[in-house]
Design a protein around this motif. Structure first.
Motif, PDB file in Angstrom:
ATOM      1  N   PRO A  36       0.826  -1.209   0.000  1.00 26.34           N
ATOM      2  CA  PRO A  36       0.000   0.000   0.000  1.00 26.34           C
ATOM      3  C   PRO A  36       0.864   1.265   0.000  1.00 26.34           C
ATOM      4  CG  PRO A  36      -0.644  -1.507   1.771  1.00 26.34           C
ATOM      5  CD  PRO A  36       0.618  -2.037   1.184  1.00 26.34           C
ATOM      6  N   ALA A  37       0.229   2.394  -0.297  1.00 29.94           N
ATOM      7  CA  ALA A  37       0.922   3.681  -0.228  1.00 29.94           C
ATOM      8  C   ALA A  37       1.480   3.861   1.178  1.00 29.94           C
ATOM      9  CB  ALA A  37      -0.039   4.813  -0.571  1.00 29.94           C
ATOM     10  N   ALA A  59       9.356  -4.383   7.045  1.00 25.74           N
ATOM     11  CA  ALA A  59       8.290  -3.530   6.490  1.00 25.74           C
ATOM     12  C   ALA A  59       8.166  -2.278   7.345  1.00 25.74           C
ATOM     13  CB  ALA A  59       6.964  -4.284   6.467  1.00 25.74           C
ATOM     14  N   TYR A  60       8.097  -1.136   6.678  1.00 26.07           N
ATOM     15  CA  TYR A  60       7.914   0.151   7.337  1.00 26.07           C
ATOM     16  C   TYR A  60       6.574   0.719   6.911  1.00 26.07           C
ATOM     17  CZ  TYR A  60      13.005  -0.254   7.457  1.00 26.07           C
ATOM     18  OH  TYR A  60      14.283  -0.707   7.628  1.00 26.07           O
ATOM     19  N   ASN A  61       5.768   1.137   7.859  1.00 23.36           N
ATOM     20  CA  ASN A  61       4.482   1.755   7.558  1.00 23.36           C
ATOM     21  C   ASN A  61       4.521   3.188   8.068  1.00 23.36           C
ATOM     22  OD1 ASN A  61       1.838   2.522   7.165  1.00 23.36           O
ATOM     23  ND2 ASN A  61       0.973   1.125   8.667  1.00 23.36           N
ATOM     24  N   ALA A  62       4.522   4.153   7.151  1.00 27.35           N
ATOM     25  CA  ALA A  62       4.542   5.570   7.515  1.00 27.35           C
ATOM     26  C   ALA A  62       3.127   6.145   7.612  1.00 27.35           C
ATOM     27  CB  ALA A  62       5.365   6.353   6.500  1.00 27.35           C
ATOM     28  N   SER A  63       2.124   5.310   7.398  1.00 26.03           N
ATOM     29  CA  SER A  63       0.729   5.737   7.451  1.00 26.03           C
ATOM     30  C   SER A  63       0.215   5.750   8.890  1.00 26.03           C
ATOM     31  CB  SER A  63      -0.125   4.770   6.612  1.00 26.03           C
ATOM     32  OG  SER A  63      -1.488   4.981   6.830  1.00 26.03           O
ATOM     33  N   LYS A  64      -0.773   6.577   9.141  1.00 24.56           N
ATOM     34  CA  LYS A  64      -1.401   6.618  10.467  1.00 24.56           C
ATOM     35  C   LYS A  64      -2.445   5.522  10.638  1.00 24.56           C
ATOM     36  CE  LYS A  64      -0.543  11.491  11.170  1.00 24.56           C
ATOM     37  NZ  LYS A  64      -1.103  12.820  11.396  1.00 24.56           N
ATOM     38  N   GLU A  65      -2.605   4.709   9.607  1.00 28.76           N
ATOM     39  CA  GLU A  65      -3.534   3.574   9.630  1.00 28.76           C
ATOM     40  C   GLU A  65      -2.741   2.276   9.497  1.00 28.76           C
ATOM     41  OE1 GLU A  65      -6.852   4.098   9.915  1.00 28.76           O
ATOM     42  OE2 GLU A  65      -6.496   6.263   9.921  1.00 28.76           O
ATOM     43  N   ALA A  66      -3.191   1.216  10.146  1.00 27.69           N
ATOM     44  CA  ALA A  66      -2.577  -0.101   9.968  1.00 27.69           C
ATOM     45  C   ALA A  66      -2.735  -0.505   8.496  1.00 27.69           C
ATOM     46  CB  ALA A  66      -3.238  -1.119  10.884  1.00 27.69           C
ATOM     47  N   GLN A  67      -1.747  -1.189   7.965  1.00 29.55           N
ATOM     48  CA  GLN A  67      -1.765  -1.607   6.568  1.00 29.55           C
ATOM     49  C   GLN A  67      -1.478  -3.095   6.472  1.00 29.55           C
ATOM     50  OE1 GLN A  67      -2.549   0.436   4.010  1.00 29.55           O
ATOM     51  NE2 GLN A  67      -2.719   2.202   5.387  1.00 29.55           N
ATOM     52  N   GLU A  68      -2.124  -3.748   5.532  1.00 30.67           N
ATOM     53  CA  GLU A  68      -1.928  -5.169   5.310  1.00 30.67           C
ATOM     54  C   GLU A  68      -1.004  -5.366   4.114  1.00 30.67           C
ATOM     55  OE1 GLU A  68      -5.232  -7.920   3.970  1.00 30.67           O
ATOM     56  OE2 GLU A  68      -5.130  -8.383   6.107  1.00 30.67           O
ATOM     57  N   ILE A  69      -0.038  -6.286   4.272  1.00 27.86           N
ATOM     58  CA  ILE A  69       0.855  -6.605   3.157  1.00 27.86           C
ATOM     59  C   ILE A  69       0.863  -8.119   2.961  1.00 27.86           C
ATOM     60  CG2 ILE A  69       2.330  -4.579   3.486  1.00 27.86           C
ATOM     61  CD1 ILE A  69       4.442  -6.513   4.699  1.00 27.86           C
ATOM     62  N   VAL A  89      11.313 -14.231  19.800  1.00 29.58           N
ATOM     63  CA  VAL A  89      10.166 -14.404  18.917  1.00 29.58           C
ATOM     64  C   VAL A  89       8.912 -13.923  19.651  1.00 29.58           C
ATOM     65  CG1 VAL A  89       8.776 -16.053  17.609  1.00 29.58           C
ATOM     66  CG2 VAL A  89      11.272 -16.333  17.734  1.00 29.58           C
ATOM     67  N   LEU A  90       8.264 -12.898  19.093  1.00 27.96           N
ATOM     68  CA  LEU A  90       7.049 -12.345  19.685  1.00 27.96           C
ATOM     69  C   LEU A  90       5.829 -13.187  19.318  1.00 27.96           C
ATOM     70  CD1 LEU A  90       7.729  -8.578  18.883  1.00 27.96           C
ATOM     71  CD2 LEU A  90       8.158  -9.790  21.040  1.00 27.96           C
ATOM     72  N   GLU A  91       5.835 -13.678  18.098  1.00 26.20           N
ATOM     73  CA  GLU A  91       4.772 -14.550  17.590  1.00 26.20           C
ATOM     74  C   GLU A  91       5.267 -15.171  16.300  1.00 26.20           C
ATOM     75  OE1 GLU A  91       1.368 -12.372  15.437  1.00 26.20           O
ATOM     76  OE2 GLU A  91       2.176 -10.824  16.754  1.00 26.20           O
ATOM     77  N   THR A  92       4.532 -16.141  15.806  1.00 30.28           N
ATOM     78  CA  THR A  92       4.881 -16.801  14.544  1.00 30.28           C
ATOM     79  C   THR A  92       3.700 -16.638  13.591  1.00 30.28           C
ATOM     80  OG1 THR A  92       6.272 -18.396  15.697  1.00 30.28           O
ATOM     81  CG2 THR A  92       5.566 -18.983  13.491  1.00 30.28           C
ATOM     82  N   VAL A  93       4.016 -16.301  12.334  1.00 28.28           N
ATOM     83  CA  VAL A  93       2.982 -16.155  11.314  1.00 28.28           C
ATOM     84  C   VAL A  93       3.369 -16.998  10.107  1.00 28.28           C
ATOM     85  CG1 VAL A  93       2.294 -13.838  12.066  1.00 28.28           C
ATOM     86  CG2 VAL A  93       4.051 -14.072  10.316  1.00 28.28           C
ATOM     87  N   SER A  94       2.364 -17.357   9.314  1.00 28.50           N
ATOM     88  CA  SER A  94       2.615 -18.098   8.083  1.00 28.50           C
ATOM     89  C   SER A  94       2.409 -17.175   6.904  1.00 28.50           C
ATOM     90  CB  SER A  94       1.669 -19.297   7.984  1.00 28.50           C
ATOM     91  OG  SER A  94       1.977 -20.216   8.997  1.00 28.50           O
ATOM     92  N   GLY A  95       3.032 -17.534   5.785  1.00 25.99           N
ATOM     93  CA  GLY A  95       2.911 -16.729   4.582  1.00 25.99           C
ATOM     94  C   GLY A  95       1.472 -16.366   4.280  1.00 25.99           C
ATOM     95  N   GLY A  96       1.291 -15.302   3.585  1.00 24.66           N
ATOM     96  CA  GLY A  96      -0.041 -14.804   3.280  1.00 24.66           C
ATOM     97  C   GLY A  96      -0.073 -13.318   3.564  1.00 24.66           C
ATOM     98  N   LYS A  97      -0.923 -12.904   4.466  1.00 22.98           N
ATOM     99  CA  LYS A  97      -1.063 -11.478   4.786  1.00 22.98           C
ATOM    100  C   LYS A  97      -0.697 -11.226   6.245  1.00 22.98           C
ATOM    101  CE  LYS A  97      -3.968 -10.255   1.110  1.00 22.98           C
ATOM    102  NZ  LYS A  97      -3.427  -9.314   0.199  1.00 22.98           N
ATOM    103  N   VAL A  98      -0.045 -10.095   6.480  1.00 24.45           N
ATOM    104  CA  VAL A  98       0.229  -9.630   7.840  1.00 24.45           C
ATOM    105  C   VAL A  98      -0.123  -8.147   7.899  1.00 24.45           C
ATOM    106  CG1 VAL A  98       2.063 -11.286   8.377  1.00 24.45           C
ATOM    107  CG2 VAL A  98       2.660  -9.081   7.382  1.00 24.45           C
ATOM    108  N   THR A  99      -0.379  -7.681   9.099  1.00 23.87           N
ATOM    109  CA  THR A  99      -0.709  -6.279   9.299  1.00 23.87           C
ATOM    110  C   THR A  99       0.472  -5.561   9.924  1.00 23.87           C
ATOM    111  OG1 THR A  99      -3.044  -6.826   9.585  1.00 23.87           O
ATOM    112  CG2 THR A  99      -2.322  -4.688  10.430  1.00 23.87           C
TER     113      THR A  99
END
Length: 163
Positions: A36-37, A59-69, A89-99
């Motif tokens: 996203p922008a 990933a860096y998000n400069a937006s004031k809104e959460a963004q999904e990648i 390790v804070l948590e584990t995620v699988s491929g796909g989308k993260v916020t």
């Protein structure tokens, strides 16, 4: 204070964040398309000299809104998220989308999160060994990116690219 200490620890444990040549950067860093922008995301190959992880994703998000990648497939360990940073390790995620949270940095690691050599060269903030494996400064070709280093935002995140 703990957040910044964790950022230093993370960088110290991942040689892929300390590449010193244009050739290494071009070979190992790949930007993620379709973000996203106001979001910049890239992966660093585990083939970078000295890197202990199979792959890093920053990933860096400069937006004031959460963004999904969309992230590559695989199991990813989250080491930097919101106001927490380090090699734990804070948590584990699988491929796909993260916020990616608003005005924040997200760092994911596929594989190892700790470099035994980095841990052996002293406490965070200690003077580095000078055997060439630890490069504390930006190489000259990355000096224009210095403006990105040290930009602290309201979420206590720091944007760091090879710092």
């Amino acid at each position: 204070y703990e957040y910044y200490k964790g950022l230093i620890q993370f960088r110290k444990n991942h040689a892929g964040l300390r590449m010193t040549t244009t050739e290494d950067v071009e070979k190992n860093l790949k930007f993620i398309d379709g973000t996203p922008a106001k979001v910049v995301a890239y992966t660093i190959s585990g083939e970078a000299e000295g890197e202990v992880a199979d792959q890093l994703l920053i990933a860096y998000n400069a937006s004031k809104e959460a963004q999904e990648i969309t992230i590559p497939e695989g199991t990813w360990n989250v080491c930097i998220k919101d106001n927490k940073a380090g090699i734990e390790v804070l948590e584990t995620v699988s491929g796909g989308k993260v916020t990616v949270g608003p005005i924040s940095t997200l760092a994911l690691v596929m594989g190892e999160t700790e470099d035994e050599y980095a841990a052996s060269i002293g406490e965070v903030g200690a003077a580095p060994e000078t055997d060439g494996r630890y490069t504390p400064f930006l190489p000259s070709f990355l000096q224009p990116l210095r403006i990105m280093i040290g930009i602290v935002n309201s979420a206590n995140s720091i944007f760091f690219i090879f710092c």
